[in-house]
Structure formats: structure tokens, C-alpha cells
Write an enzyme that holds these catalytic residues in place. Structure first.
Site, short mmCIF file in Angstrom:
data_model
loop_
_atom_site.label_atom_id
_atom_site.label_comp_id
_atom_site.label_asym_id
_atom_site.label_seq_id
_atom_site.Cartn_x
_atom_site.Cartn_y
_atom_site.Cartn_z
N SER A 11 4.42 -1.59 -4.53
CA SER A 11 5.43 -1.42 -5.57
C SER A 11 4.89 -1.83 -6.94
O SER A 11 5.46 -1.45 -7.96
CB SER A 11 6.64 -2.31 -5.26
OG SER A 11 6.24 -3.66 -5.25
N TYR A 42 10.65 -3.48 -5.33
CA TYR A 42 11.29 -2.61 -4.34
C TYR A 42 12.19 -3.43 -3.39
O TYR A 42 13.15 -2.92 -2.84
CB TYR A 42 10.24 -1.93 -3.45
CG TYR A 42 9.51 -0.74 -4.03
CD1 TYR A 42 9.61 -0.37 -5.36
CD2 TYR A 42 8.70 0.03 -3.18
CE1 TYR A 42 8.92 0.73 -5.84
CE2 TYR A 42 8.01 1.14 -3.65
CZ TYR A 42 8.12 1.49 -4.98
OH TYR A 42 7.43 2.57 -5.43
N GLY A 43 11.79 -4.66 -3.14
CA GLY A 43 12.31 -5.43 -2.00
C GLY A 43 13.79 -5.72 -2.02
O GLY A 43 14.36 -6.07 -0.98
N CYS A 73 1.83 -3.11 1.13
CA CYS A 73 3.21 -3.53 0.86
C CYS A 73 3.90 -3.74 2.21
O CYS A 73 3.99 -2.82 3.03
CB CYS A 73 3.92 -2.43 0.08
SG CYS A 73 5.69 -2.75 -0.18
N ASN A 74 4.37 -4.95 2.42
CA ASN A 74 5.06 -5.27 3.67
C ASN A 74 6.41 -4.56 3.76
O ASN A 74 6.85 -4.17 4.84
CB ASN A 74 5.31 -6.78 3.76
CG ASN A 74 4.03 -7.56 3.90
OD1 ASN A 74 3.58 -7.82 5.00
ND2 ASN A 74 3.41 -7.91 2.79
N THR A 75 7.07 -4.42 2.60
CA THR A 75 8.41 -3.84 2.60
C THR A 75 8.37 -2.39 3.06
O THR A 75 9.13 -1.98 3.95
CB THR A 75 9.01 -3.94 1.17
OG1 THR A 75 8.90 -5.30 0.74
CG2 THR A 75 10.45 -3.51 1.14
N GLU A 151 5.49 -10.15 -11.42
CA GLU A 151 5.17 -8.91 -12.17
C GLU A 151 5.11 -9.16 -13.68
O GLU A 151 4.44 -8.44 -14.40
CB GLU A 151 6.19 -7.80 -11.85
CG GLU A 151 6.01 -7.16 -10.48
CD GLU A 151 4.87 -6.13 -10.43
OE1 GLU A 151 4.62 -5.43 -11.42
OE2 GLU A 151 4.22 -6.02 -9.35
N CYS A 183 4.61 -10.90 1.86
CA CYS A 183 4.71 -9.98 0.71
C CYS A 183 3.39 -10.10 -0.04
O CYS A 183 2.89 -11.22 -0.26
CB CYS A 183 5.87 -10.39 -0.20
SG CYS A 183 5.87 -9.54 -1.80
N THR A 184 2.82 -8.97 -0.41
CA THR A 184 1.47 -8.98 -0.97
C THR A 184 1.41 -9.58 -2.38
O THR A 184 0.32 -9.84 -2.88
CB THR A 184 0.87 -7.57 -0.98
OG1 THR A 184 1.78 -6.69 -1.68
CG2 THR A 184 0.67 -7.06 0.44
N HIS A 185 2.56 -9.80 -2.98
CA HIS A 185 2.56 -10.50 -4.28
C HIS A 185 2.35 -12.01 -4.12
O HIS A 185 1.88 -12.66 -5.05
CB HIS A 185 3.90 -10.31 -5.00
CG HIS A 185 4.08 -8.97 -5.65
ND1 HIS A 185 4.32 -7.82 -4.95
CD2 HIS A 185 4.08 -8.62 -6.97
CE1 HIS A 185 4.47 -6.80 -5.79
NE2 HIS A 185 4.31 -7.26 -7.02
N1 DGL Z 1 4.52 -6.41 -2.50
C1 DGL Z 1 5.52 -5.83 -1.72
C2 DGL Z 1 5.58 -6.37 -0.32
O1 DGL Z 1 4.56 -6.73 0.20
C3 DGL Z 1 6.86 -5.51 -2.34
C4 DGL Z 1 7.40 -6.43 -3.37
C5 DGL Z 1 8.63 -5.84 -4.06
O2 DGL Z 1 8.46 -4.87 -4.77
O3 DGL Z 1 9.73 -6.34 -3.87
O4 DGL Z 1 6.60 -6.39 0.31
#
Ligand code: DGL
Length: 269
Positions: A11, A42-43, A73-75, A151, A183-185
Site C-alpha cells: 500500500s 489500506y488496512g 503486504c500482509n493485508t 507514511e 505488517c510490513t510497515h
Molecule cells: N504494509 C501493509 C501490510 O503489511 C499495509 C498497511 C496499510 O496500508 O494499512 O499489511
């Protein structure tokens, strides 16, 4: 067959933590990264919209004739990966849950999972952990305040520390000894997370397992690039200046080219 690039997507900037591992493990590949920075996060969005955005990116990758797409992205992995498999002519690799590493790491079998609201609602990490070890106790925690701050480049200090305390103190009180960064962030704020949880809690970042999964799929298809200098093209849907700054921060000296992509071109009419 070694033609074509590997598409990697998220995302926003979070998936750069995954491309870092991918380039380390497969230095000869050409990568195209897409971060939908104009529409992150996105989440907290409805599942149908997350799936729609996922297909837009996969159509973009199809137009670029990638040889594989990696969900950084995990989501999107939790919500869309399985259904997406039948639509595209290239293999799809999702984020690894980190469950195996977490189970090898834990001593007291109390494992925390932090992720977006959509990922937590999917129950994916908990289900995977329980299948592998029914005796494990899983503590999932949605962290909707993290991604908007990350972000914006707020990785330390007041507002993110406050949010981190809100989410993590209950996990500490539940005596988890292992925490999956779902979550990759979140690896971008792992110093802050570690400071709050203390040294007795191990953090599991599934990025390197994901990179190994991707390598295995390419090798299985005979598509792994074994020679050449490799390349990284970083594409974003919002202002490039900010994304360039983050990419340099996260990826270091990795030489990369930047490109703006308008996702409306890949939306269905
Ligand atoms: N980095 C994403 C993940 O791993 C999504 C984060 C988001 O956009 O909410 O889920």
C-alpha cells in the site's frame, strides 16, 4: 527462462522492508516495486476495496509482463492472495506469516501479533500458529494509528510512542515473549517497539522468510536469474520526492530508478 522482472507491491513504503530482503537474497534479479502511497493506508479500508486495489496493481504488473509478483503486504495477502491466483499468468507469492520462526523462538508459547485491522480481522496469523501448535496462546492486536504516522515519516517521538504504548503495553502485560510484526510497515519502528516491550520480547519480521519463499518459487520454475547486476525500479502513486527520501533511508545505497504511476489507468471502468 530468466526474462521479466519480479513485481513487488504494498500500500505504501512498508514493502520496502521486504524488497530489501529480496534484493539481498536475489541480487541478480530485476525488481519493480509499486507502493500505492496516494491511497495508503489500506488496512482500515473495507475488504472489497482492498481487493479492488490489489487487482489494479496486479493488472499493472501484468502490463509490465512480470515473471512473478510478491505481496509485500500482509493485508492484501490475508484478504486477496488465494482468490487472485486464478486470474494472472504469473505466480503470486504472499507474505510469510512468520509463524514457524515465532514458534521456534518462543519459550513460554505466548505470541503476540500486531497488524492492520483487516489482517487481524482475517485471523490468518492466529489460525496458522494454532495449526502448527494447538498449545500456543495468540494475542492479536490491531494498530490502526501506526501506518498513517509511518507514511508521514513519524517513526519516533510523541504521537507514535503514545500509540505504541496503547497497543503494546497490554501485550507486555499478557507476558508475550515473541511478537510477530504482521505488517510490513512495522519493522520501520522496531527500535521503538523493542524499547517499550523490553529485551525479553523477540520481534519476528517475516520479510526474510518471504524472500526465501519467493526464491524457492523462482528456482522451482527455473526462472531464477543467476548472472547480471540486477536492478530496482521504485514506482509510487504519490509525490515521488517523499518516497525517494524514504527509499534511500530504508534501502541505503541501493541504486534505484523512480517512477510515478497513475493507478486510475488500471482501474476497471
Ligand atoms: N504494509 C501493509 C501490510 O503489511 C499495509 C498497511 C496499510 O496500508 O494499512 O499489511
Amino acid at each position: 527462462m530468466t526474462d521479466g522482472a519480479v513485481g513487488v507491491f504494498d500500500s505504501g513504503i512498508g514493502g520496502l522492508t521486504v524488497i530489501k530482503e529480496l534484493t539481498r537474497l536475489m541480487p541478480h534479479e530485476n525488481f519493480i516495486y509499486f507502493g500505492d502511497t496516494a491511497r495508503a493506508p489500506y488496512g482500515s479500508r473495507p475488504p472489497a476495496q482492498i481487493i479492488d486495489f490489489m487487482h489494479q496493481t496486479l493488472r499493472y504488473f501484468a502490463a509490465r509482463q512480470v515473471k512473478m509478483a510478491v505481496f509485500a503486504c500482509n493485508t492484501m495477502t490475508a484478504l486477496g492472495l488465494e482468490a487472485a491466483r486464478r486470474y494472472y499468468p504469473f505466480p503470486l507469492v504472499g507474505m510469510n506469516t512468520g509463524a514457524r520462526v515465532a514458534l521456534k523462538t518462543t519459550r513460554n508459547k505466548n505470541i503476540g501479533v500486531i497488524a492492520t485491522q483487516a489482517t487481524v480481522a482475517s485471523g490468518k496469523h492466529g489460525k496458522t500458529l494454532k495449526v502448527l501448535d494447538p498449545g500456543v496462546a495468540v494475542y492479536p492486536q490491531a494498530c490502526p494509528k501506526f501506518v498513517p504516522l509511518i507514511e508521514q515519516g513519524i517513526w519516533e517521538g510523541g504521537p507514535i510512542r503514545e500509540a505504541a504504548c496503547e497497543y503494546l503495553v497490554p501485550l507486555k502485560e499478557a507476558e508475550i515473549d515473541t511478537l510477530i510484526l504482521g505488517c510490513t510497515h512495522y519493522p520501520l519502528i522496531s527500535p521503538l517497539i523493542s524499547r517499550i516491550l523490553g529485551p525479553s520480547v523477540a520481534l519476528v519480521d517475516p520479510a526474510s522468510e518471504t524472500a526465501q519463499d519467493a526464491r524457492r518459487v523462482l528456482a522451482g520454475l527455473g526462472s531464477l536469474a543467476g548472472v547480471g547486476s540486477g536492478s530496482v525500479r521504485l514506482c509510487f502513486s504519490a509525490r515521488l520526492g517523499k518516497a525517494e527520501l524514504f527509499a534511500n533511508n530504508i534501502l541505503g545505497v541501493l541504486p534505484a530508478e523512480f517512477e510515478y504511476v497513475d493507478m486510475q489507468d488500471y482501474a476497471l471502468p
